[in-house]
Design a protein around this motif. Structure first.
Motif, PDB file in Angstrom:
ATOM      1  N   ALA B  17       0.848  -1.192   0.000  1.00  0.00           N
ATOM      2  CA  ALA B  17       0.000   0.000   0.000  1.00  0.00           C
ATOM      3  C   ALA B  17       0.882   1.240   0.000  1.00  0.00           C
ATOM      4  N   SER B  18       0.313   2.353  -0.436  1.00  0.00           N
ATOM      5  CA  SER B  18       1.062   3.607  -0.423  1.00  0.00           C
ATOM      6  C   SER B  18       0.871   4.286   0.932  1.00  0.00           C
ATOM      7  N   LEU B  19       1.878   5.071   1.295  1.00  0.00           N
ATOM      8  CA  LEU B  19       1.889   5.717   2.607  1.00  0.00           C
ATOM      9  C   LEU B  19       2.019   7.218   2.445  1.00  0.00           C
ATOM     10  N   GLU B  20       1.249   7.956   3.206  1.00  0.00           N
ATOM     11  CA  GLU B  20       1.481   9.389   3.345  1.00  0.00           C
ATOM     12  C   GLU B  20       1.212   9.769   4.779  1.00  0.00           C
ATOM     13  N   LEU B  21       2.206  10.322   5.437  1.00  0.00           N
ATOM     14  CA  LEU B  21       2.081  10.785   6.823  1.00  0.00           C
ATOM     15  C   LEU B  21       2.169  12.299   6.825  1.00  0.00           C
ATOM     16  N   GLY B  22       1.204  12.916   7.466  1.00  0.00           N
ATOM     17  CA  GLY B  22       1.155  14.370   7.453  1.00  0.00           C
ATOM     18  C   GLY B  22       1.936  15.000   8.584  1.00  0.00           C
ATOM     19  N   CYS B  23       2.511  16.156   8.306  1.00  0.00           N
ATOM     20  CA  CYS B  23       3.230  16.931   9.310  1.00  0.00           C
ATOM     21  C   CYS B  23       3.029  18.410   9.008  1.00  0.00           C
ATOM     22  N   ASN B  24       2.562  19.143   9.990  1.00  0.00           N
ATOM     23  CA  ASN B  24       2.438  20.594   9.870  1.00  0.00           C
ATOM     24  C   ASN B  24       3.162  21.259  11.028  1.00  0.00           C
ATOM     25  N   TYR B  25       3.700  22.434  10.751  1.00  0.00           N
ATOM     26  CA  TYR B  25       4.424  23.151  11.801  1.00  0.00           C
ATOM     27  C   TYR B  25       3.918  24.589  11.854  1.00  0.00           C
ATOM     28  N   SER B  26       4.098  25.189  12.999  1.00  0.00           N
ATOM     29  CA  SER B  26       3.674  26.572  13.155  1.00  0.00           C
ATOM     30  C   SER B  26       4.712  27.483  12.519  1.00  0.00           C
ATOM     31  N   TYR B  27       4.233  28.633  12.043  1.00  0.00           N
ATOM     32  CA  TYR B  27       5.129  29.569  11.375  1.00  0.00           C
ATOM     33  C   TYR B  27       6.231  30.030  12.327  1.00  0.00           C
ATOM     34  N   GLY B  28       7.437  30.135  11.771  1.00  0.00           N
ATOM     35  CA  GLY B  28       8.539  30.614  12.598  1.00  0.00           C
ATOM     36  C   GLY B  28       9.705  31.084  11.772  1.00  0.00           C
ATOM     37  N   GLY B  29       9.430  31.554  10.564  1.00  0.00           N
ATOM     38  CA  GLY B  29      10.508  32.011   9.700  1.00  0.00           C
ATOM     39  C   GLY B  29      11.210  30.844   9.053  1.00  0.00           C
ATOM     40  N   THR B  30      12.502  30.977   8.896  1.00  0.00           N
ATOM     41  CA  THR B  30      13.291  29.923   8.248  1.00  0.00           C
ATOM     42  C   THR B  30      13.368  28.696   9.159  1.00  0.00           C
ATOM     43  N   VAL B  31      13.057  27.558   8.582  1.00  0.00           N
ATOM     44  CA  VAL B  31      13.091  26.322   9.367  1.00  0.00           C
ATOM     45  C   VAL B  31      13.873  25.249   8.619  1.00  0.00           C
ATOM     46  N   ASN B  32      14.365  24.305   9.360  1.00  0.00           N
ATOM     47  CA  ASN B  32      14.916  23.079   8.798  1.00  0.00           C
ATOM     48  C   ASN B  32      14.009  21.939   9.229  1.00  0.00           C
ATOM     49  N   LEU B  33      13.757  21.010   8.326  1.00  0.00           N
ATOM     50  CA  LEU B  33      12.742  19.986   8.556  1.00  0.00           C
ATOM     51  C   LEU B  33      13.350  18.592   8.463  1.00  0.00           C
ATOM     52  N   PHE B  34      12.877  17.713   9.302  1.00  0.00           N
ATOM     53  CA  PHE B  34      13.422  16.363   9.392  1.00  0.00           C
ATOM     54  C   PHE B  34      12.292  15.345   9.594  1.00  0.00           C
ATOM     55  N   TRP B  35      12.534  14.154   9.092  1.00  0.00           N
ATOM     56  CA  TRP B  35      11.749  12.993   9.475  1.00  0.00           C
ATOM     57  C   TRP B  35      12.720  11.962  10.051  1.00  0.00           C
ATOM     58  N   TYR B  36      12.376  11.493  11.245  1.00  0.00           N
ATOM     59  CA  TYR B  36      13.143  10.437  11.893  1.00  0.00           C
ATOM     60  C   TYR B  36      12.251   9.205  12.026  1.00  0.00           C
ATOM     61  N   VAL B  37      12.897   8.046  12.112  1.00  0.00           N
ATOM     62  CA  VAL B  37      12.164   6.802  12.306  1.00  0.00           C
ATOM     63  C   VAL B  37      12.767   6.045  13.490  1.00  0.00           C
ATOM     64  N   GLN B  38      11.897   5.406  14.237  1.00  0.00           N
ATOM     65  CA  GLN B  38      12.350   4.604  15.376  1.00  0.00           C
ATOM     66  C   GLN B  38      11.778   3.210  15.212  1.00  0.00           C
ATOM     67  N   TYR B  39      12.626   2.279  14.739  1.00  0.00           N
ATOM     68  CA  TYR B  39      12.207   0.888  14.607  1.00  0.00           C
ATOM     69  C   TYR B  39      12.160   0.257  16.005  1.00  0.00           C
ATOM     70  N   PRO B  40      11.339  -0.748  16.196  1.00  0.00           N
ATOM     71  CA  PRO B  40      11.220  -1.363  17.522  1.00  0.00           C
ATOM     72  C   PRO B  40      12.578  -1.748  18.096  1.00  0.00           C
ATOM     73  N   GLY B  41      12.874  -1.221  19.281  1.00  0.00           N
ATOM     74  CA  GLY B  41      14.115  -1.559  19.959  1.00  0.00           C
ATOM     75  C   GLY B  41      15.363  -0.886  19.411  1.00  0.00           C
ATOM     76  N   GLN B  42      15.195   0.054  18.494  1.00  0.00           N
ATOM     77  CA  GLN B  42      16.373   0.695  17.902  1.00  0.00           C
ATOM     78  C   GLN B  42      16.391   2.197  18.167  1.00  0.00           C
ATOM     79  N   HIS B  43      17.544   2.802  17.813  1.00  0.00           N
ATOM     80  CA  HIS B  43      17.700   4.241  17.987  1.00  0.00           C
ATOM     81  C   HIS B  43      16.819   5.005  17.011  1.00  0.00           C
ATOM     82  N   LEU B  44      16.568   6.246  17.321  1.00  0.00           N
ATOM     83  CA  LEU B  44      16.015   7.171  16.344  1.00  0.00           C
ATOM     84  C   LEU B  44      17.037   7.343  15.234  1.00  0.00           C
ATOM     85  N   GLN B  45      16.596   7.244  13.994  1.00  0.00           N
ATOM     86  CA  GLN B  45      17.528   7.477  12.902  1.00  0.00           C
ATOM     87  C   GLN B  45      16.876   8.359  11.834  1.00  0.00           C
TER      88      GLN B  45
END
Lengths: 113, 113
Positions: B17-45
């Motif tokens: 199946a196809s995946l789309e996960l939404g993310c919205n942020y509040s205005y704050g000028g210039t931003v840098n954006l990231f997506w991290y994943v945490q697999y079961p029992g593992q570090h955030l990567q």
């Protein structure tokens, strides 16, 4: 290159005690950030250290403190532990700038009884 | 106030199946954006990041994200998910504040084989 390491990995304390957690960043990284992860509040920023100075601070009470050493290793301390301090404490390191990727350690799981 | 919102707390999909996960942020000028994943029992990567330039960024494991400045959004997509994508996904924003990341609440993705 070795990743971010955190010690200890697990800790059980009782209310009123204090605790110190340690973080060793990736070699060459000078910025260390700390986060608290709980099921209810998610990931919340505690503070960031860069070149032994606190550069940013989150909205946590003064019981939470930290420091960074000249080799960039960092410690965080929580005094007068409360039940609500039970959480996974994550450390992340990056070179120095906001545009750098933060690399996360495995975390220290703290249980306060 | 600086905040990041992820639309879904738990998403369940079948493989392919196809995946789309939404993310919205509040205005704050210039931003840098990231997506991290945490697999079961593992570090955030880190999955992927956006600093500037092409608003469509590609990350590891076939993930991509689109930055839409006018909507303050940074949605994560994958055309065809696998069972191994089962994990928790976090959107994070740096509001030009050193090593301080503001995280969304996370989306738990379960992929049924």
């Amino acid at each position: 290159k070795a990743g971010v390491t955190q010690t200890p990995r697990y800790l059980i304390k009782t209310r009123g005690q204090q605790v110190t957690l340690s973080c060793s960043p990736i070699s060459g990284h000078r910025s260390v950030s700390w986060y608290q992860q709980t099921p209810g509040q998610g990931l919340q920023f505690l503070f960031e250290y860069f070149s032994e100075t606190q550069r940013n601070k989150g909205n946590f009470p003064g019981r939470f403190s930290g420091r960074q050493f000249s080799n960039s290793r960092s410690e965080m301390n929580v005094s007068t532990l409360e039940l609500g301090d039970s959480a996974l404490y994550l450390c992340a390191s990056s070179f120095w700038d906001r545009q750098e990727t933060q690399y996360f350690g495995p975390g220290t799981r703290l249980l306060v009884l | 106030a600086q905040s990041v919102s992820q639309h879904n707390h738990h998403v369940i999909l079948s493989e392919a199946a196809s995946l789309e996960l939404g993310c919205n942020y509040s205005y704050g000028g210039t931003v840098n954006l990231f997506w991290y994943v945490q697999y079961p029992g593992q570090h955030l990567q880190l999955l992927l990041k956006y600093f500037s330039g092409d608003p469509l960024v590609k990350g590891i494991k076939g993930f991509e994200a689109e930055f839409i400045k006018s909507k303050f959004s940074f949605n994560l997509r994958k055309p065809s998910v696998q069972w191994s994508d089962t994990a928790e996904y976090f959107c994070a924003v740096n509001y030009n504040q050193g090593g301080k990341l503001i995280f969304g609440q996370g989306t738990e993705l379960s992929v049924k084989p």
